[in-house]
Write a protein that holds these residues in place. Structure first.
Motif, PDB file in Angstrom:
ATOM      1  N   ASN A  33       0.834  -1.192   0.000  1.00 19.21           N
ATOM      2  CA  ASN A  33       0.000   0.000   0.000  1.00 19.21           C
ATOM      3  C   ASN A  33       0.872   1.245   0.000  1.00 19.21           C
ATOM      4  OD1 ASN A  33       0.161   1.167   2.961  1.00 19.21           O
ATOM      5  ND2 ASN A  33       0.086  -1.078   3.134  1.00 19.21           N
ATOM      6  N   PRO A  34       0.337   2.390  -0.433  1.00 14.01           N
ATOM      7  CA  PRO A  34       1.137   3.608  -0.561  1.00 14.01           C
ATOM      8  C   PRO A  34       1.717   4.126   0.749  1.00 14.01           C
ATOM      9  CG  PRO A  34      -0.895   3.798  -1.824  1.00 14.01           C
ATOM     10  CD  PRO A  34      -1.019   2.571  -0.976  1.00 14.01           C
ATOM     11  N   ASP A  35       0.956   4.054   1.849  1.00 13.66           N
ATOM     12  CA  ASP A  35       1.438   4.598   3.121  1.00 13.66           C
ATOM     13  C   ASP A  35       2.665   3.852   3.621  1.00 13.66           C
ATOM     14  OD1 ASP A  35      -0.579   6.487   3.128  1.00 13.66           O
ATOM     15  OD2 ASP A  35      -1.927   5.287   4.383  1.00 13.66           O
ATOM     16  N   ASP A  36       2.600   2.521   3.619  1.00 10.48           N
ATOM     17  CA  ASP A  36       3.751   1.737   4.065  1.00 10.48           C
ATOM     18  C   ASP A  36       4.943   1.933   3.129  1.00 10.48           C
ATOM     19  OD1 ASP A  36       2.319   0.809   6.209  1.00 10.48           O
ATOM     20  OD2 ASP A  36       1.884  -1.154   5.335  1.00 10.48           O
ATOM     21  N   PHE A  37       4.652   2.085   1.834  1.00 15.83           N
ATOM     22  CA  PHE A  37       5.722   2.327   0.863  1.00 15.83           C
ATOM     23  C   PHE A  37       6.439   3.636   1.180  1.00 15.83           C
ATOM     24  CE2 PHE A  37       6.732   4.623  -3.130  1.00 15.83           C
ATOM     25  CZ  PHE A  37       7.806   3.853  -3.554  1.00 15.83           C
ATOM     26  N   HIS A  38       5.669   4.691   1.417  1.00 18.26           N
ATOM     27  CA  HIS A  38       6.261   6.007   1.710  1.00 18.26           C
ATOM     28  C   HIS A  38       7.110   5.926   2.974  1.00 18.26           C
ATOM     29  CE1 HIS A  38       6.462  10.240   3.023  1.00 18.26           C
ATOM     30  NE2 HIS A  38       6.411  10.505   1.728  1.00 18.26           N
ATOM     31  N   ASP A  39       6.595   5.255   4.017  1.00 16.39           N
ATOM     32  CA  ASP A  39       7.340   5.108   5.269  1.00 16.39           C
ATOM     33  C   ASP A  39       8.640   4.340   5.044  1.00 16.39           C
ATOM     34  OD1 ASP A  39       5.324   6.456   6.559  1.00 16.39           O
ATOM     35  OD2 ASP A  39       4.398   4.654   7.413  1.00 16.39           O
ATOM     36  N   ALA A  40       8.577   3.307   4.208  1.00 13.05           N
ATOM     37  CA  ALA A  40       9.771   2.496   3.936  1.00 13.05           C
ATOM     38  C   ALA A  40      10.825   3.295   3.185  1.00 13.05           C
ATOM     39  CB  ALA A  40       9.387   1.253   3.142  1.00 13.05           C
TER      40      ALA A  40
END
Length: 214
Positions: A33-40
């Protein structure tokens, strides 16, 4: 090389992790998902990211927007986009900062392991790697004031192959011409697109970006 993946299809995501691992490429994070991607991306600062255009919750362009945000977070971050379709909006959004390190492959190409890995290495080196189908569709979406219209048909052929990431020898083989002829065409392309020898950056990538942004 360290990469972060954003792909909601569990089979494809795990397949990518396995494939990259066997090639000695570390997957710092594999998200869906985009949120976890951004955090990573913020936490890992990877060498490249691999992103599916369509992610939750609406499966439209969340992945694309996440890739654009990632390049703002890490300027010049190499991005390899995967999609089942050619998305109309990606070129202007993703190439808005005018830098290289961009790839766009249709998912069917991922099964061609060498093509996929070559594309990943090419974008990490600052180049471009566009699926031939993407190039074909972009070529017909030209505006009236497009600088590409000043090119001859053969020069357009050469530039489209450059966009795919082909070398001079690969272009010569595809078009059945000599390498010196390819070099001459590329020189003409640089001149017509206003990319003189004093231009900073890699003129080959700049020419492709002009082609994509037009």
């Amino acid at each position: 090389m360290r990469v972060v993946i954003a792909e909601d299809d569990a089979l494809l995501r795990e397949g990518l992790v396995l494939l990259l691992g066997t090639e000695g490429i570390e997957v710092a994070a594999a998200t869906d998902n985009p949120d976890d991607f951004h955090d990573a991306v913020a936490a890992e600062r990877p060498d490249a990211v691999i992103v599916d255009v369509r992610l939750p919750p609406t499966f439209t362009d969340e992945g694309l927007r996440a890739a654009v945000a990632a390049r703002k977070l890490v300027p010049g971050l190499p991005v390899l986009v995967l999609s089942a379709y050619v998305e109309d909006s990606y070129a202007s959004d993703l190439l808005g900062d005018g830098t290289g390190g961009i790839g766009y492959l249709l998912k069917e190409r991922v099964g061609k392991v060498r093509t996929f890995l070559d594309a990943l290495h090419r974008i990490v080196a600052g180049g471009t790697a566009l699926d031939p189908e993407v190039v074909t569709q972009l070529m017909v979406r030209r505006h009236a004031d497009d600088p590409i219209r000043t090119l001859t048909p053969r020069e357009r052929d050469v530039l489209s192959l450059m966009a795919e990431g082909r070398t001079n020898s690969g272009i010569a083989e595809e078009l059945v011409v000599s390498e010196p002829a390819v070099s001459k065409h590329i020189g003409n392309i640089f001149m017509k697109l206003g990319l003189p020898s004093s231009e900073s950056g890699h003129r080959r990538v700049l020419a492709v970006l002009t082609y994509l942004r037009a």
